[in-house]
Structure formats: structure tokens, C-alpha cells
Enzyme design. Sequence first.
Site, mmCIF file in Angstrom:
data_model
loop_
_atom_site.group_PDB
_atom_site.id
_atom_site.type_symbol
_atom_site.label_atom_id
_atom_site.label_comp_id
_atom_site.label_asym_id
_atom_site.label_seq_id
_atom_site.Cartn_x
_atom_site.Cartn_y
_atom_site.Cartn_z
ATOM 1 N N LYS A 179 154.759 -86.731 -15.616
ATOM 2 C CA LYS A 179 155.311 -85.438 -15.249
ATOM 3 C C LYS A 179 154.479 -84.333 -15.901
ATOM 4 O O LYS A 179 154.430 -84.229 -17.117
ATOM 5 C CB LYS A 179 156.769 -85.344 -15.691
ATOM 6 C CG LYS A 179 157.664 -86.388 -15.020
ATOM 7 C CD LYS A 179 159.107 -86.316 -15.478
ATOM 8 C CE LYS A 179 159.281 -86.643 -16.925
ATOM 9 N NZ LYS A 179 160.699 -86.833 -17.318
ATOM 10 N N THR A 210 166.460 -74.932 -17.233
ATOM 11 C CA THR A 210 165.906 -76.195 -16.726
ATOM 12 C C THR A 210 166.402 -77.402 -17.518
ATOM 13 O O THR A 210 165.790 -78.470 -17.468
ATOM 14 C CB THR A 210 164.370 -76.155 -16.782
ATOM 15 O OG1 THR A 210 163.956 -75.863 -18.136
ATOM 16 C CG2 THR A 210 163.810 -75.093 -15.847
ATOM 17 N N GLY A 212 167.951 -80.708 -18.425
ATOM 18 C CA GLY A 212 168.330 -81.881 -17.647
ATOM 19 C C GLY A 212 167.361 -82.293 -16.569
ATOM 20 O O GLY A 212 167.645 -83.225 -15.796
ATOM 21 N N THR A 213 166.196 -81.660 -16.502
ATOM 22 C CA THR A 213 165.271 -81.992 -15.412
ATOM 23 C C THR A 213 164.812 -83.453 -15.456
ATOM 24 O O THR A 213 164.737 -84.120 -14.421
ATOM 25 C CB THR A 213 164.034 -81.079 -15.450
ATOM 26 O OG1 THR A 213 163.498 -81.066 -16.775
ATOM 27 C CG2 THR A 213 164.367 -79.669 -15.030
ATOM 28 N N GLY A 214 164.477 -83.957 -16.647
ATOM 29 C CA GLY A 214 163.972 -85.322 -16.737
ATOM 30 C C GLY A 214 165.014 -86.353 -16.357
ATOM 31 O O GLY A 214 164.734 -87.304 -15.608
ATOM 32 N N CYS A 215 166.235 -86.174 -16.854
ATOM 33 C CA CYS A 215 167.332 -87.091 -16.507
ATOM 34 C C CYS A 215 167.592 -87.050 -15.005
ATOM 35 O O CYS A 215 167.792 -88.086 -14.355
ATOM 36 C CB CYS A 215 168.606 -86.691 -17.246
ATOM 37 S SG CYS A 215 168.438 -86.539 -19.030
#
Length: 267
Positions: A179, A210, A212-215
Site C-alpha cells: 500500500k 482516514t 481504519g483504511t487498512g482494516c
Amino acid sequence: MQQTPQAPPLVLTIAGSDSGGGAGVQADLKTMLALGVHGMSVIAAVTAQNSVGVQGDWELPPEAVRAQIDSVVSDIGVDAIKTGMLASSALVEVVAEALAASDAPAVVDPVGVSKHGDSLLAPEAVDAVRSLLLPAATVVTPNLYEVEQLTGVKVVDERGLREAAEAVKALGPRWVLIKGGHLPGEPADLLFDGEHEYRFTAPRHDNRHTHGTGCTLASAIASRLAMGDDVPSAVAKAKEYVTGAIAAGFPLGAGIGPVDHGWRIRR
């Protein structure tokens, strides 16, 4: 005769709880609902967390995590698994064992640090992630900090994404999604299986909310895999969903707000 409703695809998240609701298990379950699958959860750790940071975290005993996994898998079954915050070597070992024993595709988000910079993985657990968890992954989704933590490779521009992908792929997962959202310019992610690479770009939205984007991305990929997509298609559709969620992210509390998991409903 009325037909009995059929269960949607089944996705299990094994991760930490975010009391603020923006990341962790809460984000995973919201994503799964938004994408039309049935989400199930194993709580591996509990955090006291809000928009300004993580005030405390407590991992569950390995036997409690193992029992939760066994309860779901033995009765309900799973079509895909997503992992997030695992905190310690002992928890990584339990989860890696479960992934290795399952035929379901596994999306591993190797969570090392929160959006606010709080450490969520014990330093001694990094070796367990490398040697046990990543080899059991169908897709692993590290950000650039996690790439450096796992491999020592530091990416400073988009040209470094391939080197990072090769270094993570050498640790054993079938697919690697690097990412690149923290790089300047358009957010670019690189998907790599050891031979083929796929690049995904999206517009950069001027929105600081932003959390929580990875989860959310990892859960969206797992949801699409459970629905039968191949990995490149699952990542493309997950990226589209997350980009919309980032664009609709909203302020919450005094700090960084969450992405909007229900943006398609509210659009």
C-alpha cells in the site's frame, strides 16, 4: 412453497476491538455488511481508543482466541478469513496455526502501528509474523511502515514498490499488496504474486479523516474473495470501495475521524 433463505458468503475477522468504532473488528464487520457478506469475529485484543489515539490495549489469552476460532469454524464454517491486530507472539502462533489448517483464503493485515502512531505489535512478535503468519497468507497487505518493519526495505517513491513487494513475497505469502498511500502524488498500490504485478491508483482526496483504511481494505478484499473473485479482481473492487469510504470520511471527536463504511448507502 417458500424457500429457506440461503446464508451469504461467510467471512471471519480475527483482530482487535476499536472502542471508537473506526478500525479493528468494528471496521471489519461494517465493511463486510456493506459488501453483502456475513461477518463473524474473533476478538484477539481490546483497545481503549478514540479519535486522538490509543489510551490502552490488552490482549486476550491465547486459549480464548483459539476457542473463538474453533467455535466458528467447527459449526458455521468460513469462506474467507481476515486478520488484523494480533499483539503478541503467542497470538500470532495461534492464528497462524488456524490459517494453515483452513482451506479458506486468508487476508493478513500485518498491523504494526495505529493511525496515530501507537504501537500495536510487540517487537518480539515481528519474527513470528514473518516466519509463521505470512507463509499462511493468501494475500498480505502491509503499508510502507510495515514493509520496513518486516523486511528492512524503506520505500521513498513509487519506484521502490516492486523491491518492497519482492522482499515481502520472499517471506512466503501467495500474493503481496504493498500500500503506497503514504507516498506523494496519487495513491498507488502494487499487487505482486512473484511473477505478475498489478498497479492500482486512485484520486487522492483532501480528507484527513482516514482512520481504519487498512482494516477496511483487507476486509473488503476478504469479502470479495469469499464471493468468488480472483485476487486481482478482489483487490480492484476493494480499492474502489475504500476510495469511496475515504472520500466520505467524517470528523469524529477532536482528532482523526473514520472512513465512512456506509458511504454507498448514504450516497
